[in-house]
Design a protein around this motif. Structure first.
Motif, PDB file in Angstrom:
ATOM      1  N   LYS A   8     -10.361  28.160  -5.604  1.00  0.00           N
ATOM      2  CA  LYS A   8     -11.044  28.413  -4.338  1.00  0.00           C
ATOM      3  C   LYS A   8     -11.890  29.680  -4.336  1.00  0.00           C
ATOM      4  O   LYS A   8     -12.862  29.772  -3.582  1.00  0.00           O
ATOM      5  CB  LYS A   8     -10.037  28.451  -3.184  1.00  0.00           C
ATOM      6  N   ASP A   9     -11.567  30.642  -5.172  1.00  0.00           N
ATOM      7  CA  ASP A   9     -12.333  31.893  -5.211  1.00  0.00           C
ATOM      8  C   ASP A   9     -13.348  31.948  -6.349  1.00  0.00           C
ATOM      9  O   ASP A   9     -14.012  32.964  -6.537  1.00  0.00           O
ATOM     10  CB  ASP A   9     -11.380  33.089  -5.324  1.00  0.00           C
ATOM     11  N   SER A  29      -0.715  27.315  -9.349  1.00  0.00           N
ATOM     12  CA  SER A  29      -2.127  27.640  -9.154  1.00  0.00           C
ATOM     13  C   SER A  29      -2.547  28.803 -10.040  1.00  0.00           C
ATOM     14  O   SER A  29      -3.624  28.782 -10.652  1.00  0.00           O
ATOM     15  CB  SER A  29      -2.392  27.989  -7.680  1.00  0.00           C
ATOM     16  N   ALA A  31      -6.690  23.349  -5.830  1.00  0.00           N
ATOM     17  CA  ALA A  31      -7.533  23.936  -4.783  1.00  0.00           C
ATOM     18  C   ALA A  31      -7.337  25.445  -4.693  1.00  0.00           C
ATOM     19  O   ALA A  31      -8.309  26.210  -4.615  1.00  0.00           O
ATOM     20  CB  ALA A  31      -7.230  23.280  -3.435  1.00  0.00           C
ATOM     21  N   PHE A  32      -6.090  25.896  -4.736  1.00  0.00           N
ATOM     22  CA  PHE A  32      -5.823  27.322  -4.638  1.00  0.00           C
ATOM     23  C   PHE A  32      -6.215  28.052  -5.929  1.00  0.00           C
ATOM     24  O   PHE A  32      -6.540  29.234  -5.896  1.00  0.00           O
ATOM     25  CB  PHE A  32      -4.350  27.565  -4.313  1.00  0.00           C
ATOM     26  N   ASP A  48     -15.981  29.965  -6.631  1.00  0.00           N
ATOM     27  CA  ASP A  48     -17.315  29.660  -6.092  1.00  0.00           C
ATOM     28  C   ASP A  48     -18.069  28.675  -6.984  1.00  0.00           C
ATOM     29  O   ASP A  48     -19.247  28.864  -7.288  1.00  0.00           O
ATOM     30  CB  ASP A  48     -18.127  30.952  -5.917  1.00  0.00           C
TER      31      ASP A  48
END
Length: 359
Positions: free
Chosen positions: A86-87, A45, A82-83, A89
């Protein structure tokens, strides 16, 4: 409207990949393939996130400028992607195309741009250790690989697509068709994917009224040495098309097959992703390549289908190019949960004992 344009891109790689022929072309090579994380999955990730941020920086964009991000990887529920995002936005679209994901994400992103989106990001990744843990055996097991097997690339690639700007343009997208030649050797992904690659290349050439000579390079994602040889044979046998001399495979470009002990070459989402988003696109920007056909096929080993199969069932494979090929094996898939791991190991031991006993 102008064709979608790649305004920024980045390909990053791990230590082994950085020791190969393309080391100078990668935007970053990470000697520590754990990336300072607590697991290989989180390391993957982190690597993908790094590639995405580098691509955005090259395009002069921030996450807030992006309409959609399209990404995927080899892990369950595209956990690596996803990881990674995810931050950020950004509205996200997950794609599970395995080794085809770079082509798939670029293709879908180009369609979104053509439909009115202003900016999209495509990306994918793979990690040797996370893939081995999920799809094969723990690294400590030390399983032997057949000569036809391939080495999952630790790497990631990302590209920024926009409706306007300067850069390499995507002028056409062709989605392939499921192609099943009944290959049942899970250690020979090249043979399983070659028919899909051949059909996709033929169909695109026919639809576009072009020949291999019309392209500076036809690039496949990760057929490896075995799959590449079969691709040439299939193209010649079925359609009389000579592909040798017009084609290269990312799985054979990323490693030195003679000195790096990778058997038939590289594989994984990060193989085509890192090579395209570094070496290939840089060559195009430099003018060394002007027209490239990028064709990626995917080998999807499904832990879900594996878990649901009986211990004595045969291996079934079907192929979709550029998006899907599923494999259902006769053993429960390893899981990250302790209980599932114990159950899987117990089932494997029981099966091996029954085979030794001639049952």
């Amino acid at each position: 409207a102008d064709p979608p344009v790649i305004t920024g891109h980045a390909g990053v790689a791990g230590k082994k990949e950085g020791e190969g022929p393309l080391s100078e072309d990668f935007d970053a090579v990470f000697a520590d393939t754990t990336m300072g994380q607590q697991s290989f999955e989180l390391a993957e990730s982190a690597m993908l996130r790094d590639a995405i941020l580098r691509a955005l920086s090259a395009a002069g964009k921030s996450p807030s400028d992006v309409d959609f991000i399209l990404s995927g990887d080899l892990l369950d529920q595209c956990m690596g992607s996803a990881f990674a995002i995810k931050d950020l936005d950004i509205p996200a679209i997950g794609l599970y195309g395995a080794c085809s994901t770079m082509a798939l994400s670029l293709g879908v992103g180009a369609m979104l741009i053509d439909a009115g989106a202003k900016c999209c990001v495509a990306g994918t990744s793979s990690h040797f250790c996370s893939s081995e843990r999920q799809f094969r055996f723990p690294l400590e097991y030390g399983g032997q690989r057949p000569p036809s097997a391939q080495w999952t690339v630790t790497g990631a690639g990302s590209a920024v697509l926009e409706s306007k700007g300067e850069g390499v343009r995507i002028r056409a997208v062709h989605i392939g068709t499921i192609t099943d030649y009944g290959i049942t050797d899970a250690g020979n992904m090249g043979a399983a994917m070659a028919p899909a690659a051949a059909r996709t290349i033929h169909d695109l050439l026919e639809d576009s009224a072009t020949t291999p000579a019309d392209y500076d390079q036809i690039v496949t994602g990760d057929l490896g040495a075995v799959g590449t040889k079969l691709l040439y044979q299939l193209m010649e046998r079925d359609w009389g098309i000579q592909l040798a001399g017009h084609h290269k495979d990312c799985g054979m470009m990323i490693y030195d097959l003679k000195s790096q002990d990778v058997n038939a070459g590289g594989s994984g989402c990060g193989c085509g992703g890192s090579v395209l988003c570094s070496h290939i696109l840089k060559k195009m920007e430099q003018g060394a390549l002007r027209k490239v056909l990028f064709v990626a096929t995917g080998a999807l080993m499904s832990p879900t289908s594996t878990t649901g199969a009986s211990a004595d069932s045969a291996i079934d494979i079907f192929t979709m190019s550029p998006a899907r090929k599923l494999i259902s094996a006769g053993l429960p898939a390893p899981s990250m949960t302790t209980q599932s791991t114990v159950d899987s190991s117990a089932s494997y031991v029981a099966l091996m004992r029954s085979r030794r006993a001639g049952l």
